[in-house]
Scaffold this motif. Structure first.
Motif, short mmCIF file in Angstrom:
data_model
loop_
_atom_site.label_atom_id
_atom_site.label_comp_id
_atom_site.label_asym_id
_atom_site.label_seq_id
_atom_site.Cartn_x
_atom_site.Cartn_y
_atom_site.Cartn_z
N PRO A 149 -79.94 -2.32 58.05
CA PRO A 149 -80.35 -2.62 59.15
C PRO A 149 -80.77 -0.82 59.43
O PRO A 149 -79.83 -0.23 59.16
CB PRO A 149 -79.33 -2.56 60.00
N THR A 150 -81.72 -0.10 60.63
CA THR A 150 -81.64 1.32 60.68
C THR A 150 -80.43 1.73 61.02
O THR A 150 -80.32 2.13 60.95
CB THR A 150 -83.47 1.05 61.10
N THR A 151 -80.41 0.81 62.09
CA THR A 151 -79.48 1.57 63.10
C THR A 151 -78.05 0.94 63.14
O THR A 151 -78.16 -0.31 63.24
CB THR A 151 -79.73 2.22 64.38
N CYS B 189 -71.58 5.95 63.77
CA CYS B 189 -72.17 5.03 63.73
C CYS B 189 -71.92 4.13 65.05
O CYS B 189 -71.19 2.98 65.12
CB CYS B 189 -72.42 4.07 62.79
N THR C 94 -79.47 6.94 63.03
CA THR C 94 -79.99 5.92 62.27
C THR C 94 -78.83 5.77 60.81
O THR C 94 -78.42 7.34 61.07
CB THR C 94 -81.66 6.11 61.21
N VAL C 95 -78.38 5.25 60.14
CA VAL C 95 -77.80 5.23 59.06
C VAL C 95 -78.20 6.25 58.00
O VAL C 95 -77.29 7.19 57.51
CB VAL C 95 -77.91 4.14 58.57
N MET C 96 -79.67 6.63 58.35
CA MET C 96 -80.46 7.65 57.19
C MET C 96 -79.80 8.61 57.46
O MET C 96 -79.85 9.67 56.58
CB MET C 96 -81.43 7.64 56.66
N GLN C 97 -79.98 9.15 58.78
CA GLN C 97 -80.22 9.94 59.12
C GLN C 97 -78.25 10.84 59.19
O GLN C 97 -78.21 12.10 59.11
CB GLN C 97 -79.91 10.35 60.88
N TRP D 288 -75.56 8.55 48.28
CA TRP D 288 -76.05 7.36 49.42
C TRP D 288 -75.90 5.94 48.19
O TRP D 288 -75.80 5.34 48.49
CB TRP D 288 -77.71 7.55 49.33
N GLU E 52 -74.42 2.37 49.58
CA GLU E 52 -74.69 2.08 50.48
C GLU E 52 -73.81 0.76 50.05
O GLU E 52 -74.19 -0.34 50.88
CB GLU E 52 -76.61 1.52 50.01
N ALA F 32 -75.95 -4.70 62.88
CA ALA F 32 -76.69 -4.16 63.77
C ALA F 32 -76.98 -3.75 64.76
O ALA F 32 -76.70 -4.38 65.44
CB ALA F 32 -78.55 -4.84 63.32
#
Length: 515
Positions: A420-422, A470, A475-478, A495, A499, A513
């Protein structure tokens, strides 16, 4: 072979069952009123096979609840006039007609138990009345071979692990007294309940009638024979998985012995059940499995490895081993379960038979736990979404296991499309840091889960920081990019490490999510 029961099976009758339920309801014949009547300590003592504390607590009490408690909970004869007063709608003749008692002179003698059994599921707290054969306390001796067990520890365990899902068709294989069928019926359009024992089916049907449950179809037969050609969204089973020597002189109890050698019954179930599952359908059961010789046995993997080999690789498999016993401990457990103790002359011959049986197959240990097999949903049945294959040992106390299994499968399906994005850290997750004296940096960081499987997972500072950040805002990537800068490591390297572990935390319920 142990002798069979000298009393006939109950005789279900919807009209009489309705009258009995009305009388029990009017008497407030439920767990908590009974526990208040004779006290917590006496109630707990009954679970350990002692009824004397209850008898002392209600000595001289001639109330309706006390009469029913002695008659139906303890399995003791009561004066006919007192029973008639306690069951005014059903009456003594009705109790006899249902096959739950007989009359000897002025005394009503129970030939079965009928106890309230509380439960908790997604819809809240409820309670059933469950009839079963007289137990070893009431019989004051070993159990008959065709004994129909009430709600025991294994039944309660299975009830706790069944996923709370709405289904059209469900199967309770080996229903026994019917407790699982009753529970599943609350979330299913129809439940098919099968058993090889006609006596057990009679009890199960009677229990459905007493509790006003009408969407259960009862069928006689072994394993999957009564449902040949059919498919189900959910299969549940507390099968007769106990490993028993197949030699003369060893009792074969229908409620626990499947008649096969070793753990062959569990193997047969797992190899056969997938053919009866719809797409997305799941089978859940309790079972034993043997560890047999070799290096894997020395490392404690042999039983779980054998079990995994019984389920095709394209199906989801989630096994949770809760305990593992030595052959000696296992044999003693089940010999005692049948009512034979070391003081009895039969104990040593039985123990010898069990140990010889294990030696013949090179068994070093016997595992017990929960097994879930699922035919993957259409959406995730592809090469890009490999089946979930999870085999683990969980020995700590657990809660809401059914909900945790359902959430874990849902997370596995969702992750087929990527992370999920976030993400949001679950509300029951806490963090513990362990520091050596005089050191500001923790030597161990642990994430702890409050519910479900109550897992404790060791993490490094980077993953701990990501979980802590979180909250659904970034976002997870941020978050990962900021951590790469903070720890001064290449983002790609960080990552690659984070991941797969994030994915596991999502499946385990530590994160989910953002909505």
């Amino acid at each position: 072979m142990t002798a069979v029961s000298d009393t006939p099976a109950p005789v279900p009758d919807p009209i009489l069952s309705t009258a009995l339920a009305a009388d029990l309801d009017a008497a407030d014949f439920r767990s908590e009123p009974l526990r208040r009547l004779w006290g917590d300590e006496a109630d707990d003592a009954l679970a350990r096979g002692m009824r004397e504390p209850i008898l002392r607590a209600i000595a001289g009490d001639q109330s309706v609840l006390a009469t029913l408690g002695r008659l139906l909970v303890l399995g003791m004869g009561q004066p006919a006039d007192a029973v008639a007063e306690a069951l005014p709608r059903l009456g003594v003749p009705g109790l006899v007609a249902l096959g739950l008692a007989r009359v000897e002179g002025d005394t009503v003698v129970p030939v079965a138990l009928l106890r309230p059994q509380s439960f908790v599921d997604a819809e809240g707290i409820g309670e059933w009345w469950i009839a079963s054969d007289l137990d070893e306390v009431a019989l004051d001796g070993a159990l008959p071979a065709d004994h129909v067990l009430g709600v025991g520890g294994a039944s309660r365990t299975l009830a706790e692990i069944i996923m709370p899902i709405e289904v059209d068709r469900a199967l309770d294989l080996g229903t026994g007294c019917g407790i699982q069928a009753l529970l599943v019926a609350r979330h299913a359009g129809v439940v098919v309940a099968t058993d090889i024992s006609a006596r057990a089916l009679a009890y199960a049907e009677l229990n459905a009638q007493i509790n006003g449950v009408s969407n259960i179809d009862f069928r006689l037969g072994s394993m999957f024979e009564p449902v040949a050609g059919e498919a189900f969204d959910l299969i549940v089973s507390n099968p007769p998985f106990v490993i028993t020597p197949r030699v003369d002189g060893v009792p074969e109890y229908e409620y626990r012995d499947g008649g096969l050698v070793g753990d062959a019954l569990v193997e047969q179930f797992l190899r056969t059940a997938p053919d009866f599952l719809t797409r997305g359908g799941a089978a859940q059961l309790l079972g034993n499995w043997e560890s047999r010789g070799g290096q894997a046995a020395l490392e404690g993997r042999a039983g779980l490895d054998r079990l995994s080999s019984w389920v095709p690789a394209d199906l989801d498999l989630w096994v949770v081993q809760r305990e593992e016993l030595s052959p000696l401990a296992y044999a003693e457990l089940w010999i005692r379960d049948g009512g034979t103790t070391p003081r009895d002359a039969a104990f040593t011959p039985l123990l010898t038979a069990w140990l010889d049986d294990f030696d013949a197959r090179g068994v070093s240990a016997v595992g017990f736990g929960y097994i879930l097999v699922r035919r993957p949903p259409e959406a995730s049945a592809s090469a890009s979404a490999p089946a979930l294959r999870r085999v683990e040992r969980v020995t700590q106390p657990v809660s809401n296991v059914g909900g945790a299994l359902r959430a874990g499968l849902a997370a596995h399906d969702a992750l087929a499309g990527g992370l999920p994005t976030t993400l949001v850290t679950s509300a029951d997750v806490t963090e513990a840091r362990h520091l050596l004296p005089g050191n500001d940096d923790p030597s161990i960081i642990e994430l702890r889960q409050g519910g479900g499987f109550a897992r404790t997972i060791s993490v490094d500072p980077a993953l701990a920081a990501l979980v802590g950040a979180c909250d659904g805002e970034l976002t997870v990537m941020q978050i990962a990019a900021a951590l790469a800068d903070l720890f001064e490591v290449p983002f790609a390297d960080l990552w690659a490490s984070l991941e797969p572990r994030i994915r596991q935390l999502v499946i385990d319920g530590f994160m989910h999510a953002a909505e």
